[in-house]
Scaffold this active site. Structure first.
Site, mmCIF file in Angstrom:
data_model
loop_
_atom_site.group_PDB
_atom_site.id
_atom_site.type_symbol
_atom_site.label_atom_id
_atom_site.label_comp_id
_atom_site.label_asym_id
_atom_site.label_seq_id
_atom_site.Cartn_x
_atom_site.Cartn_y
_atom_site.Cartn_z
ATOM 1 N N LYS A 131 0.855 -1.195 0.000
ATOM 2 C CA LYS A 131 0.000 0.000 0.000
ATOM 3 C C LYS A 131 0.883 1.234 0.000
ATOM 4 O O LYS A 131 2.014 1.187 0.499
ATOM 5 C CB LYS A 131 -0.875 0.022 1.263
ATOM 6 C CG LYS A 131 -2.099 0.895 1.139
ATOM 7 C CD LYS A 131 -3.155 0.222 0.301
ATOM 8 C CE LYS A 131 -4.486 0.874 0.362
ATOM 9 N NZ LYS A 131 -5.540 -0.060 -0.068
HETATM 10 N N1 GLU Z 1 -7.142 0.101 -3.283
HETATM 11 C C1 GLU Z 1 -7.938 -1.044 -3.551
HETATM 12 C C2 GLU Z 1 -8.055 -1.912 -2.311
HETATM 13 O O1 GLU Z 1 -7.887 -1.457 -1.191
HETATM 14 C C3 GLU Z 1 -7.492 -1.795 -4.791
HETATM 15 C C4 GLU Z 1 -6.085 -2.278 -4.800
HETATM 16 C C5 GLU Z 1 -5.621 -2.802 -6.157
HETATM 17 O O2 GLU Z 1 -6.397 -2.856 -7.090
HETATM 18 O O3 GLU Z 1 -4.444 -3.149 -6.240
HETATM 19 O O4 GLU Z 1 -8.384 -3.057 -2.386
#
Ligand code: GLU
Length: 444
Positions: A131
């Protein structure tokens, strides 16, 4: 009482899990990272996950913090703080969004990265968890400034990401446009014969530039797919079902619109601008247009209500689709719903969870309910890798298959271990990762 007795008591109260003591974790039960690790370790203990896997998963592999200057439209420069946390890559490249928010901290990003590891494992996409985030309020900046912030952040973390290593995506405060700038910066900086390969460095791109059909609505669609699979468990069906939504951004507005089209009734919606209620049902599509234009739900049809009234509204399903830690014991005590589907990551605190469980309210945990986004991100990455395009039917069908299978895995774990859905989802995710570690072993 003697000093020794006090400290013994304190340490028993402080360390809810021996791993915390072993890793010398700062003890703060209100800290999101602490809460997330605690939930994970609780499930790990139930299945007797190997000690070495527990200590690996309790801390991210890499935590990177960067500071970078960006020129503002008026000519002055501002320094921004950014993060990229790579939690685990036992199952594949690190994967997870980039958040632009004024209140983002390292521990939040660490928690969200851990949740990505769990999510990817649970829905069986061959990715690990990561993240990122930048401490910035996108509402305070022009599109030109946002472009420069995005490009400069990309360049700041370029050395630690890559299409086979760590693949960011949109999250709160970022969109397909940010991903287009991000991918363009990466590709321009890695020019040469393999430049086009760089397209896969991020997912959630615009369809015109390597994005997948169905990615924008994917998280909301996944919430609905999971909900539909689990509704019979609580004796509900979508037709006529009363729904309230906390947050009407990408996830909330898509879940709302899809449920509206399935004849469910959206009776209350709350966001940072206010809360509204209409017992006859709000038009989810027109509400999405209103939010696009006015930045939030305030001023739309229905009665303006307080946040407390929002939680007290009698519904079948509540979908928290905003930020973390919004449902504490206080909100949980007010909620008048049969089931909660977590569209946002970690919207319930452990105390909130406890109250919900005492009150017999089912919670579909985020690592299951909101995994649709990363599932379609995976499809996008595969399409880029194979230079192909899937039609929307194929995307929707594959997404549904992944979500339904993950929901079933969760229900099987719940039956086998007699636990709640959250613990069951973690068990299903951890079991898969544990098996990967068993066959891989630990290098050297
Ligand atoms: N930000 C989204 C989540 O928390 C998607 C992450 C992604 O597609 O890599 O799942």
């Amino acid at each position: 009482m003697s000093t020794t007795a006090v400290s013994a008591n304190e340490s028993a109260a402080e360390y809810s899990n021996p791993i915390f003591k072993e890793l010398d974790f700062p003890q703060d039960p209100n800290n999101l990272y602490h809460q997330t690790v605690e939930t994970m370790l609780h499930a790990a203990d139930i299945i007797d996950l190997k000690h070495r896997v527990k200590i690996i998963l309790a801390q991210p592999k890499n935590e990177v913090m960067v500071h970078f200057p960006v020129r503002m439209d008026d000519g002055h420069h501002r320094l921004f703080k950014g993060y990229r946390v790579q939690h685990n890559n036992a199952l594949g490249p690190y994967k997870g969004g980039i958040r632009f928010h004024h209140d983002v901290h390292l521990d939040d990003v660490k928690s969200l990265a851990l949740l990505m590891t769990m999510k990817c494992s649970l829905v069986r996409v061959p990715f690990g968890g990561g993240k990122g985030g930048v401490k910035v309020n996108p509402r305070e900046h022009s599109a030109r400034e946002m472009e420069r912030i995005t490009r400069r952040f990309c360049s700041a973390i370029m050395n630690i990401i890559g299409p086979e290593y760590d693949i960011p995506a949109p999250d709160v405060g970022t969109s397909a446009q940010n991903m287009a700038w991000f991918a363009d910066t990466y590709m321009m900086s890695n020019e040469g014969k393999a430049a086009n390969d760089g397209l896969r460095v991020v997912t959630g791109k615009p369809v015109e530039f390597g994005g997948s059909l169905g990615r924008t609505k994917a998280t909301g669609q996944g919430v609905v797919d999971t909900l539909v699979e689990l509704l019979p468990e609580v004796g509900l069906e979508t037709k006529g079902m009363r729904v309230s939504l906390l947050g009407y951004g990408n996830v909330g507005s898509w879940a709302g619109r899809i449920l509206h089209d399935m004849d469910a009734k959206i009776v209350a919606v709350a966001d940072h601008t206010g809360a509204i209620r209409d017992d006859k049902g709000l038009d989810a599509h027109r509400l999405a247009e209103h939010c696009e234009k006015h930045g939030g739900v305030a001023g739309f049809a229905g009665d303006a209500i307080t946040t407390d009234e929002f939680y007290q509204t009698q519904v079948d399903v509540l979908i928290p689709a905003a930020l973390e830690q919004m449902i504490t014991d206080r909100e949980a005590a007010m909620i008048n719903a049969k089931i909660i589907a977590e569209g946002a990551n970690a919207p319930c605190t452990p105390e909130g969870d406890r109250v919900l469980s005492e009150r017999g309210i089912e919670v579909i945990p985020a690592i299951l309910a909101n995994a649709g986004g990363v599932a379609v991100s995976y499809f996008e990455w595969v399409q880029n890798k194979t230079s192909s395009y899937w039609d929307i039917e194929q995307v929707d069908r594959e997404l549904n298959r992944h979500m339904v299978m993950a929901a079933r895995r969760t229900v099987v774990a719940r039956q086998k271990y007699g636990v709640d859905l959250r613990t069951a989802a973690y068990i299903a995710a951890l079991d898969h990762i544990g098996k990967a570690y068993s066959v891989r072993g630990i290098f050297p």
